[in-house]
Structures are given as structure tokens and as C-alpha cells.
Scaffold this motif. Sequence first.
Motif, mmCIF file in Angstrom:
data_model
loop_
_atom_site.group_PDB
_atom_site.id
_atom_site.type_symbol
_atom_site.label_atom_id
_atom_site.label_comp_id
_atom_site.label_asym_id
_atom_site.label_seq_id
_atom_site.Cartn_x
_atom_site.Cartn_y
_atom_site.Cartn_z
ATOM 1 N N HIS A 74 -9.055 0.100 3.360
ATOM 2 C CA HIS A 74 -7.289 0.910 2.134
ATOM 3 C C HIS A 74 -7.693 2.136 2.065
ATOM 4 O O HIS A 74 -6.843 3.147 2.572
ATOM 5 N N ASP A 93 -6.476 -3.842 -6.185
ATOM 6 C CA ASP A 93 -5.730 -4.445 -5.572
ATOM 7 C C ASP A 93 -6.195 -6.053 -5.320
ATOM 8 O O ASP A 93 -6.962 -6.176 -6.781
ATOM 9 N N THR A 109 0.763 -1.021 0.090
ATOM 10 C CA THR A 109 -0.003 0.075 0.403
ATOM 11 C C THR A 109 0.894 1.612 -0.324
ATOM 12 O O THR A 109 0.490 1.753 -0.604
HETATM 13 MG MG MG Z 1 -2.510 -4.853 1.060
#
Ligand code: MG
Length: 694
Positions: free
Chosen positions: A336, A402, A306
Motif C-alpha cells: 500500500h 483494507d 486503492t
Molecule cells: Mg487492495
Amino acid sequence: MVRLVAPPKVDAPVATLKVGTSNIERLAKLGIKTVGDLLLELPFDWESYGGPTTVAGLKVGESAIVVGTLGGIRSRRPKFNRGGLKTITESHIVDDAGDELPLVWFNQAFVGQRLKPGDRIAVAGLVRARKYGDPRMSNPHFEILPAGATAPAGIGGLMPKYHLVKGLTSKKMALWVAAALPAADQLEDVLPAEIRRRHQLPPVAEAVRNGHQPESPAQYRDARNRMTFAELFELQTAFAMMRAQQASEPAVPIPYVREVIETFKVGLGFELTRAQRQSMWDSFQDMQRTTPMNRLLNGDVGSGKTAVAAACVAMARAAGMQSVVMAPTDILARQHLAKFRGYLEAGFPGLTVELLVSSQSAPERRRVKTSAASGHCALVVGTHALIEGDVQFAQLGLAIVDEQHRFGTRQRELLRAKGQGRPHFMAMTATPIPRTLALALYGEMSVSTIDELPPGRMPVVTEVIPPGERERAYDLVRAQVGAGRQAFVIYPLIEESEKSAAKAATAEYERLRHDVFRSPFKVGLVHGRLKAKDAVMQQFARGEIQILVATAVVEVGVDVPNATVMMIEGADRFGLAQLHQFRGRVGRGAERSYALLLADDPSEQSLDRLKLVTTITDGFRLAEEDMRIRGMGELMGERQHGLSDLAMRALKQPELVNEIRQEAEELLVSDPNLARHPVVARAVERRLAVTSIS
Ligand code: MG
Ligand code: ADP
């Protein structure tokens, strides 16, 4: 009497082969809808029986054929219902020398109806030893013979093994294939003649005939190699086309600005690892170009992908461009959001990060969409909600996905289409894919690997628990939860359908809740068919559920630092890399964490394989080990990439893959739109629809 029957048509549905309604559905599960599909699916292996033998000549552990007379036959229900066993049909065959061989069929009640005592039959199968009693043949193929015959016509010799689903047998498949084979000449050959000549490969019709009904093992091998070559050729041609297409659609370059990364680092609150810095650097260099970045960021769970993505977002923002991050579930998108805000807002006060998921209120979604369309927000994090038609960006320069394997090609394309021109693209995955394999499978992407974890992580204590010691695992869960921590209990997908898996997990959940982890422990359940999946996951994340029972199909990719136990039932059914990924769900907080691997199969071989997870902490190495022990298909999750196991296995031969890639590139140079190769064009299109590539 001669009957002239027209051969079936290759594109006709399998129903024309009179397979019966229920089998149509079963075949569809294998991706077989037409006569042509059936022909193109070669057996994955062969069983060799040789000619008929006498009972006296049988050897335990070997496959053989025996011809003789059937004795009494009866079907019964088992005394204990274990492992889905419903009927046992027992009989014996007496060979011409008068020797007896016991026979048994499990869950094949029809055998008892088809065969009568006194029938002259041939049986083909494996001779197994028993704890009590003489060796016997279990689940043999059989054929009823005309009186006096000494050898069967349809069974024995080499018998094909096809990929099956419940209700199908290889014998049935072989019969349908035989009926379909006259259509082989109608199959279009995806391999141009010159390529076949250069690599000495037979035409498709010949390969199909020899692959299904070979006269020798060598014939089968050649046929199989040809089919594998064709499959990889389709894939590599698809990659080459995508590369050419990408190169032709310019992206807006995002210049590298040193101050941006300096500011980013200050706002981060930790030191980046070497692998993170390298991945960022790779990406910054890609983004400076006018050809769009197309990069796979491959890093273990918890390796800090990330932060790499966030640095790219900051760089894009400095160039006046917006970014988007798409995650597969609501809860991951929300996590996120928090992470990206945490990483970016401190260093870049004006940088706005917004969330877009379907569970938001309509006015909230409207607000975020307006903010995206006006160019006000620099980053929108969300789920599939992002790819809806009315989501627009003023200036989208970077698209990030992702857990990229959870999205199809089309969804990723829709996301990219939100850009002016082609946005730079980054796909993140926590599936450790060895580098050579990644290059073969994601041929149109460049790959960055984050192969180290941030410092200071306490390794997760990993233990293999043999079947008899389950109580010990329960004790540890109770102790940890008693001390205020949380635990996962994972169930493998034993049944072929998610429906029965959900049922099994539900039953186990009830048992755990009532018998094992009784009140005051709070036990929760998630499986793929549960509507309220996200709600349950959030309850777990908030600590309202202490023990979460989940099927493996459920993305447990959430960050719950308080979870310290990962208990995995039927661990031997999982790939090592997959087990490692589950393990990555714990050990995220300050407390010592545990991974408990419970094996169903107590054999030494199975336990030894599992023990590798206790000693190897690197996901990439575990993936390599798994590839070595179980083969490629298992590693990647069967058919995830629309490739057969054989093609998957062939990916391990880099020279072969290179040769095929060159052929694909040369073909496209001579015929860029495949206008002169319509068969290849259609094959490429089909492949792009199923293959998990960017
Ligand atoms: Mg991740
Ligand atoms: P993943 O690669 O699984 O997506 P994350 O990006 O979620 O991993 O990072 C996992 C955790 O590690 C996060 O809490 C993150 O803040 C932390 N982290 C990431 N990079 C570092 C680092 N270099 N040093 C310390 N902690 C880090």
C-alpha cells in the motif's frame, strides 16, 4: 421413588450438566459455554425415521428404524488408511421375521464395546447400497432395549441434527439439551412483548422447548423462525444504535475541491474507470458533511480500490486533514505504501506518506509517530501497530481499513478514536457481497461497488481438472516456472483446526518439493501457524521462491505480477467467490495466466459448480450463484458475522429484514439508550463484540 431435582441455572456453565471435561471444550468451540447457550442453539434440521420397519420393507436411500437382535460384532482397522479412517465396526441385526440387515460404524470403536451379540436393540439410520453385497445401514444410531420391547424410546421418529465438532454427536447434544430444558423458563426474552405480538412470535422459552423437542415439523419451523427473528432483531438494533451514535458525533467536513481531483488524475498515469469515478464521487459527497462518512468500498480483486482511497486522501489533505490506512499484514501495508506514494507524490509534491508496522526499527517508528503527531505527514499506512496507544495524529480526518473483515469492531473503533471528533471512515473489501446482502449485513454503512475492472486485463484461463488428471496441472506449473514465472498452490482447510491443516499442508509441501517440483525449482510454504509468514511472502514477492504452497487461511493478498499460475487443491471445498478471489492473485502482469481448479469430489454436481468459475468472470455474479447453490453461510464463511446459518438465510428476505429494521428503529426512538430494555441492551453489546461490522 420421586427425586426432586432443582432445574439447572441458565447462566451456569455446561459442566453442571455433567457433560465431561473433553465435551466442555468441544462445546466451547461451538460457542456454547453456558446452559443458556446450549438451549439457544436449536437443531439446524431434523432427520425423520418414522416408526420401526422390517428388513424386508427397507428401501435403499431412506432413513429407517429396525428393531431386532444383534448378531456377532467385531471392530477392525481398515486395510488402507484413507481419509482418517481408523476403525470399522461391523455387525448385523436380525428382525423378528428372521431377516438380516448388515450394519457398519466408521471410527466409532466404542460401539463394539457397548453392544454385545444377542442384545435386543433398535437401530436408526440411512440404508445405503453397496458395490458388493447387500445394502446396509451405516453409522446408525442405536438403543439397547429391554427384553420384548418393540420400539425404542430415545431414537427414531424425528431426530435433531445439531451443529457439531469432532467428538460430539447429535444424540449427545439432545441428551444434554433435555437435561437443560427445565431452565428454559429462566431465559431472558430479547424480543419485547409488543413486537412478539405484532409478528405472532412465541416467547423464547416456548420456542426453545418446541425447537429442541417439537411435536410436529410446523412447531419446529415456528420456533426456528422466532429465533431467527430475534437474532436479526439484535443485529438491526445494533446497526440502528451505531447509526444514531454516528449521527451524534460530528466530523470535520472535507470540502470537495475540483482542482484536487484534476491534479490527482494527472498524477495517476491511467484513466479511472466509470465505477472508480462513481465511488470517488460518492465518497466526496459523504465527506463534505458534518456526519462522518461510513462507506464500504466493495470491489473485486484488482478493481482499483486503492486509487479511490488515494483520491480521498488527497481531498482530506487539501482540507488540512491527515489520513490513515490500516491493512491486515505487514506485506500488504508495504505494498500500500508503494501504491499510495505512486498515486499521490507525483501530483502533490509536498504530500508525505509514511509506514508504521511492528517490524520497523524502534527509531524509525519513533520518527513516523512524531511526524504523525506533528501533522507533518498527510498519510500513515500501517498494520495493527497503528492502533497502539502512543500513536497520535495532529488532525486525523479520514480512516481507511483494507480487507475490513480481518479486523474486529474494537480494532476499527480504536483506529477511529485517533481522530479529533469522528474521522470519516472507509472500509475496503474484495469479498464480492451482493448488494442486497451487503445492505442487510452492513446496515449502518453506505455501499459503493466497483463492478468493473480496468481495461486491458487479460482474462485468466480457468480450468477444472478432474482428480485423475493432476499430472496435467503439474506439467503446466513446471512449464510456467521453467519459463521464469511463479505459481501458487493453495490447500483447503479440510481439518477443523488450523493445526492439522498446517500439518497437512506441510506434508504436501514436502511431497511437492521432493517428488513433483524437484530442484532447481524453489518451493516455499506458508500457513497460519508459521511465524515467518511475512518473510516467506516477501521472498515470493522478490522471486526467490518460485512455487508457493499456502493454506487458504493465509492472506495471499499480495501483488506479484510475475505469478501466472494459481493451482487450487480441493477446489470443491471453496465458495465460488472465494475461488474467484484466489484467481485474482494471478493475471496481474502482462503474461497470460492460469487458474487450475482441482476437485476432490469428482461428481458431476461438484464439477458443474466449479465450471461456473471458468465461464463467469464477475465476482458478484459468482457470489450470487454460490448463494443460490450452497446458501448464504457458505458464501460468507460460516459464522464470520456471528450469525447462525438460519439467520444468514433469512437475510435473503428483504421484506423481513426491512420489517425487523423498522421495529429496531422504533424501539430506539422510544428508548434511545435501551434503558428500559436491558435484555436488548446486553444482546446488542454482545453482538457488537462478534459481528463484523464497522
Ligand atoms: Mg487492495
Ligand atoms: P484492488 O481493488 O484489488 O485493491 P488495486 O487498487 O491494487 O486493486 O489495483 C490493481 C492494479 O490496477 C494496480 O496495479 C493499479 O495501479 C491498477 N489500476 C487501478 N485502476 C486502474 C485503471 N483505472 N486503469 C488501469 N489500471 C488501474
